[in-house]
Design a protein around this motif. Structure first.
Motif, PDB file in Angstrom:
ATOM      1  N   PRO A   9       9.102  13.146   2.906  1.00  0.00           N
ATOM      2  CA  PRO A   9       8.125  12.052   2.846  1.00  0.00           C
ATOM      3  C   PRO A   9       7.070  12.293   1.773  1.00  0.00           C
ATOM      4  N   HIS A  10       6.526  11.204   1.251  1.00  0.00           N
ATOM      5  CA  HIS A  10       5.334  11.301   0.419  1.00  0.00           C
ATOM      6  C   HIS A  10       4.195  11.667   1.369  1.00  0.00           C
ATOM      7  N   THR A  11       3.516  12.765   1.083  1.00  0.00           N
ATOM      8  CA  THR A  11       2.599  13.363   2.059  1.00  0.00           C
ATOM      9  C   THR A  11       1.175  13.368   1.533  1.00  0.00           C
ATOM     10  N   THR A  12       0.264  12.814   2.339  1.00  0.00           N
ATOM     11  CA  THR A  12      -1.134  12.655   1.954  1.00  0.00           C
ATOM     12  C   THR A  12      -2.044  13.278   3.001  1.00  0.00           C
ATOM     13  N   VAL A  13      -2.962  14.136   2.561  1.00  0.00           N
ATOM     14  CA  VAL A  13      -3.989  14.700   3.438  1.00  0.00           C
ATOM     15  C   VAL A  13      -5.195  13.763   3.430  1.00  0.00           C
ATOM     16  N   VAL A  14      -5.737  13.465   4.621  1.00  0.00           N
ATOM     17  CA  VAL A  14      -6.925  12.618   4.746  1.00  0.00           C
ATOM     18  C   VAL A  14      -7.936  13.372   5.613  1.00  0.00           C
ATOM     19  N   GLY A 155      13.892   8.803   8.821  1.00  0.00           N
ATOM     20  CA  GLY A 155      13.333   7.525   8.389  1.00  0.00           C
ATOM     21  C   GLY A 155      11.865   7.524   8.057  1.00  0.00           C
ATOM     22  N   ILE A 156      11.235   8.681   7.992  1.00  0.00           N
ATOM     23  CA  ILE A 156       9.809   8.749   7.666  1.00  0.00           C
ATOM     24  C   ILE A 156       9.654   8.946   6.167  1.00  0.00           C
ATOM     25  N   SER A 157       9.073   7.950   5.499  1.00  0.00           N
ATOM     26  CA  SER A 157       8.920   8.032   4.039  1.00  0.00           C
ATOM     27  C   SER A 157       7.483   8.293   3.615  1.00  0.00           C
ATOM     28  N   ARG A 158       6.515   7.971   4.482  1.00  0.00           N
ATOM     29  CA  ARG A 158       5.104   8.207   4.168  1.00  0.00           C
ATOM     30  C   ARG A 158       4.456   8.934   5.342  1.00  0.00           C
ATOM     31  N   LEU A 159       3.924  10.116   5.052  1.00  0.00           N
ATOM     32  CA  LEU A 159       3.363  10.982   6.073  1.00  0.00           C
ATOM     33  C   LEU A 159       1.896  11.252   5.768  1.00  0.00           C
ATOM     34  N   ALA A 160       1.020  11.051   6.754  1.00  0.00           N
ATOM     35  CA  ALA A 160      -0.398  11.376   6.621  1.00  0.00           C
ATOM     36  C   ALA A 160      -0.685  12.635   7.429  1.00  0.00           C
ATOM     37  N   ILE A 177       2.396  18.783  -0.443  1.00  0.00           N
ATOM     38  CA  ILE A 177       1.349  17.767  -0.411  1.00  0.00           C
ATOM     39  C   ILE A 177       1.323  17.030  -1.745  1.00  0.00           C
ATOM     40  N   ASP A 178       1.258  15.707  -1.689  1.00  0.00           N
ATOM     41  CA  ASP A 178       1.251  14.893  -2.903  1.00  0.00           C
ATOM     42  C   ASP A 178      -0.134  14.343  -3.244  1.00  0.00           C
ATOM     43  N   GLU A 179      -0.912  13.982  -2.216  1.00  0.00           N
ATOM     44  CA  GLU A 179      -2.225  13.381  -2.458  1.00  0.00           C
ATOM     45  C   GLU A 179      -3.248  13.912  -1.462  1.00  0.00           C
ATOM     46  N   PHE A 180      -4.517  13.825  -1.852  1.00  0.00           N
ATOM     47  CA  PHE A 180      -5.623  14.181  -0.981  1.00  0.00           C
ATOM     48  C   PHE A 180      -6.663  13.065  -1.023  1.00  0.00           C
ATOM     49  N   TRP A 181      -7.096  12.622   0.145  1.00  0.00           N
ATOM     50  CA  TRP A 181      -8.278  11.774   0.280  1.00  0.00           C
ATOM     51  C   TRP A 181      -9.330  12.619   0.970  1.00  0.00           C
ATOM     52  N   LEU A 182     -10.400  12.960   0.271  1.00  0.00           N
ATOM     53  CA  LEU A 182     -11.457  13.804   0.814  1.00  0.00           C
ATOM     54  C   LEU A 182     -12.775  13.053   0.796  1.00  0.00           C
ATOM     55  N   THR A 183     -13.418  12.967   1.946  1.00  0.00           N
ATOM     56  CA  THR A 183     -14.736  12.355   2.043  1.00  0.00           C
ATOM     57  C   THR A 183     -15.775  13.456   2.172  1.00  0.00           C
ATOM     58  N   ILE A 184     -16.766  13.454   1.286  1.00  0.00           N
ATOM     59  CA  ILE A 184     -17.852  14.428   1.341  1.00  0.00           C
ATOM     60  C   ILE A 184     -19.038  13.788   2.043  1.00  0.00           C
TER      61      ILE A 184
END
Length: 235
Positions: A9-14, A155-160, A177-184
């Motif tokens: 899956p395309h994997t994004t950390v939030v 069947g999981i293509s997008r994972l958070a 890991i492909d992306e990171f969304w970080l809130t400061i």
């Protein structure tokens, strides 16, 4: 570090963190320091995912998972032929989780990602609809490359990924890991033992550290929203 971007899956950390890079205080209390704007941001990111992955430590701290509640996001998932809520995947070596916590009464689909000993605590189809055993062959841990390949096959293509730091460190170590969304957020928590977004053993030098590309930075009131992409040699 190998690029394991194929067949997973395309994997994004939030995550939200304090200005000094902590995701909780020294007592590892539930983090309530982000604003309603960040909570809406988190829900928006999770609404795009097929599944949400988090460690058992994170689950024990909060006792629940995050549900999609905004009508527009629910409608968006309906139009994409997705269920109202993303699949919730708990990762744990021991799978020692209290079956009485509210998580098991939430209206979500639940999977467990664990080891053979951990799987003995649960029966598939009861609290967890599916139990995936993905053991690392030479260590007492989870084989994350195999685990994410299994998720893709199912069947999981997008994972958070929403925590905690040990889980995220394991995924980064295998370049998953492909992306990171970080809130400061505007506070200082401090403490050498307060958890950070990435725990584990760390990288021995900055030359070996994964590199990120900043895609966007936005200031809303007192918080900074950062969006990064994992930078790989072929990018």
């Amino acid at each position: 570090m190998a690029d394991n971007s194929q067949k997973r899956p395309h994997t994004t950390v939030v995550l939200a963190m304090s200005a000094d890079g902590k995701i909780a205080d020294i007592k590892r209390s539930p983090a309530r320091f982000s604003s309603s704007v960040d909570q809406a941001h988190l829900e928006k990111q999770l609404a795009t995912a097929d599944a949400v992955l988090f460690g058992a430590g994170t689950l024990r701290t909060y006792g629940t998972t995050i549900s999609i509640s905004h009508p527009q996001l629910l409608q968006q998932r309906l139009e994409q032929n997705l269920p109202p809520q993303p699949l919730q995947i708990v990762a744990s070596l021991s799978a020692d989780i209290d079956p009485q916590i509210r998580f098991f009464r939430q209206q979500v689909s639940r999977w467990l990602l664990t080891t053979t000993p951990g799987a003995r605590h649960w029966h598939e189809g009861a609290e967890f609809e599916r139990i995936l055993v993905c053991e690392a062959p030479a260590a007492n841990g989870i084989d994350w490359v195999s685990a994410l390949q299994q998720l893709a096959d199912l069947g999981i293509s997008r994972l958070a990924v929403i925590g905690g730091g040990e889980l995220i460190a394991s995924l980064i170590a295998d370049d998953l890991i492909d992306e990171f969304w970080l809130t400061i957020c505007p506070l200082i928590l401090g403490g050498v033992h307060a958890p950070t977004p990435v725990e584990g053993t760390g990288f021995p030098s900055e030359q070996l550290a994964p590199r990120l590309e900043l895609l966007s930075a936005e200031v809303i009131e007192q918080e900074v929203f950062l969006h990064y992409r994992r930078q790989r040699t072929e990018d």
